[in-house]
Design an enzyme around this catalytic site. Structure first.
Site, PDB file in Angstrom:
ATOM      1  CG  HIS A  71      55.263   8.980  38.025  1.00  0.00           C
ATOM      2  ND1 HIS A  71      55.886   8.590  39.191  1.00  0.00           N
ATOM      3  CD2 HIS A  71      54.955   7.824  37.375  1.00  0.00           C
ATOM      4  CE1 HIS A  71      55.945   7.262  39.234  1.00  0.00           C
ATOM      5  NE2 HIS A  71      55.382   6.785  38.151  1.00  0.00           N
ATOM      6  CG  LEU A 112      70.009  23.598  45.026  1.00  0.00           C
ATOM      7  CD1 LEU A 112      70.473  22.997  46.341  1.00  0.00           C
ATOM      8  CD2 LEU A 112      68.480  23.505  44.915  1.00  0.00           C
ATOM      9  CG  ASP A 117      58.557   5.177  47.624  1.00  0.00           C
ATOM     10  OD1 ASP A 117      58.045   4.958  46.507  1.00  0.00           O
ATOM     11  OD2 ASP A 117      58.686   4.294  48.492  1.00  0.00           O
TER      12      ASP A 117
HETATM   13  C1  FPP Z   1      58.581   6.561  43.179  1.00  0.00           C
HETATM   14  O1  FPP Z   1      57.200   6.443  43.334  1.00  0.00           O
HETATM   15  C2  FPP Z   1      58.902   7.578  42.195  1.00  0.00           C
HETATM   16  C3  FPP Z   1      59.535   7.369  41.002  1.00  0.00           C
HETATM   17  C4  FPP Z   1      59.956   6.045  40.560  1.00  0.00           C
HETATM   18  C5  FPP Z   1      59.767   8.447  40.037  1.00  0.00           C
HETATM   19  C6  FPP Z   1      60.082   9.786  40.624  1.00  0.00           C
HETATM   20  C7  FPP Z   1      59.679  10.810  39.646  1.00  0.00           C
HETATM   21  C8  FPP Z   1      59.134  12.014  39.940  1.00  0.00           C
HETATM   22  C9  FPP Z   1      58.974  12.514  41.294  1.00  0.00           C
HETATM   23  C10 FPP Z   1      58.635  12.914  38.882  1.00  0.00           C
HETATM   24  C11 FPP Z   1      59.597  13.319  37.880  1.00  0.00           C
HETATM   25  C12 FPP Z   1      60.876  13.830  38.436  1.00  0.00           C
HETATM   26  C13 FPP Z   1      61.507  14.899  37.940  1.00  0.00           C
HETATM   27  C14 FPP Z   1      62.849  15.250  38.450  1.00  0.00           C
HETATM   28  C15 FPP Z   1      60.886  15.723  36.921  1.00  0.00           C
HETATM   29  P1  FPP Z   1      56.498   5.054  43.007  1.00  0.00           P
HETATM   30  O2  FPP Z   1      56.024   5.112  41.603  1.00  0.00           O
HETATM   31  O3  FPP Z   1      57.454   3.938  43.292  1.00  0.00           O
HETATM   32  O4  FPP Z   1      55.324   5.041  44.015  1.00  0.00           O
HETATM   33  P2  FPP Z   1      54.654   3.784  44.728  1.00  0.00           P
HETATM   34  O5  FPP Z   1      55.701   3.135  45.588  1.00  0.00           O
HETATM   35  O6  FPP Z   1      53.540   4.377  45.527  1.00  0.00           O
HETATM   36  O7  FPP Z   1      54.157   2.875  43.625  1.00  0.00           O
END
Ligand code: FPP
Length: 239
Positions: free
Chosen positions: A34, A128, A17
């Site tokens: 991201h 893994l 997050d």
């Molecule tokens: C939450 O941060 C994150 C996500 C919804 C997406 C997670 C994706 C990645 C880490 C990158 C791609 C993953 C892979 C496996 C290639 P948020 O957008 O909710 O952050 P915020 O709460 O600060 O808005």
């Protein structure tokens, strides 16, 4: 550092997050967060490999994330597809077996194709197991599990009196994996966000204020070190 750690969780689950906040604090579009988050995934997989963790489940896209603006959803799907395309060779080299859980048929066709190809290519790996939770929701998983159980009852394969915790677990997306020992959540939020609701019953939680794009190998080692100090009693009393 990794070698000094005594107690290694068999299965680590992570709620990644804070990508959006990371980007916003730098005046960047959310997708940049991201993208940086995808780099943190790479470091984390490496760290788990070094520690000989057996399973790593990453909450990469929730069933609720479809409600985000179309441009962000599209960019995330493109990032996922690119990540899989570019990193499969590295997963092979690191002996990582890729798996996925969630309503995978909700994903765009190109993404599904790449995902299945990467899963297939890495299927013989013995290190893994990296499990991506995609279009995943804990409540949906339980509903799907109940439907699957009911089908078996209706077809006469099982009797409803036989239903217990172990049997129900075998109807979940995660039936091939042990429950997580350690749940890590970044960005300081203290909630489960519909992640692995059944499986996290006795999981140790570790919440760090770090935003996911800033999460490093050292942060993972710190979480594992903290896990090593926990006293897991599973509702029983200490001996
Ligand atoms: C939450 O941060 C994150 C996500 C919804 C997406 C997670 C994706 C990645 C880490 C990158 C791609 C993953 C892979 C496996 C290639 P948020 O957008 O909710 O952050 P915020 O709460 O600060 O808005």
């Amino acid at each position: 550092m990794a070698t000094a750690l005594k107690l290694i969780p068999r299965h680590i689950a992570i709620i990644m997050d804070g990508n959006g906040r990371w980007a916003r604090s730098r005046g960047l579009p959310r997708i940049k967060g991201h993208e940086k988050g995808a780099d943190a995934v790479r470091a984390c997989v490496e760290a788990c490999g070094e520690l000989k963790v057996e399973f790593l489940t990453l909450y990469a896209f929730s069933a609720e994330n479809w409600q985000r603006p179309k441009t962000e959803v599209f960019a995330l799907m493109r990032l996922l597809e690119r990540f899989l395309k570019e990193k499969t060779a590295e997963l092979l080299e690191k002996n990582v077996r890729l798996q996925a859980i969630g309503r995978l048929t909700d994903l765009p066709a190109g993404c599904q194709k790449q995902l299945h190809e990467s899963i297939e290519r890495t299927s013989g790996n013995t290190g893994l197991t990296l499990i991506l939770a995609l279009s995943y929701g804990g409540r949906l998983e339980i509903i799907d599990g109940i439907k699957s159980l009911l089908r078996q009852i209706d077809s006469g394969h099982i009797d409803r009196a036989m239903i217990d915790v172990d049997m129900f677990s075998k109807h979940l997306y995660t039936r091939y994996y042990p429950d997580p020992d350690l749940l890590v959540r970044t960005s300081g939020e203290m909630r489960l966000s519909n992640f692995l609701l059944w499986q996290l019953s006795y999981t140790e939680m570790y919440v760090t204020p770090k935003l996911w794009p800033d999460f490093t190998k050292k942060d993972l080692f710190d979480a594992v070190e903290d896990f090593g100090r926990r006293n897991r009693r599973y509702g029983a009393v200490e001996n």
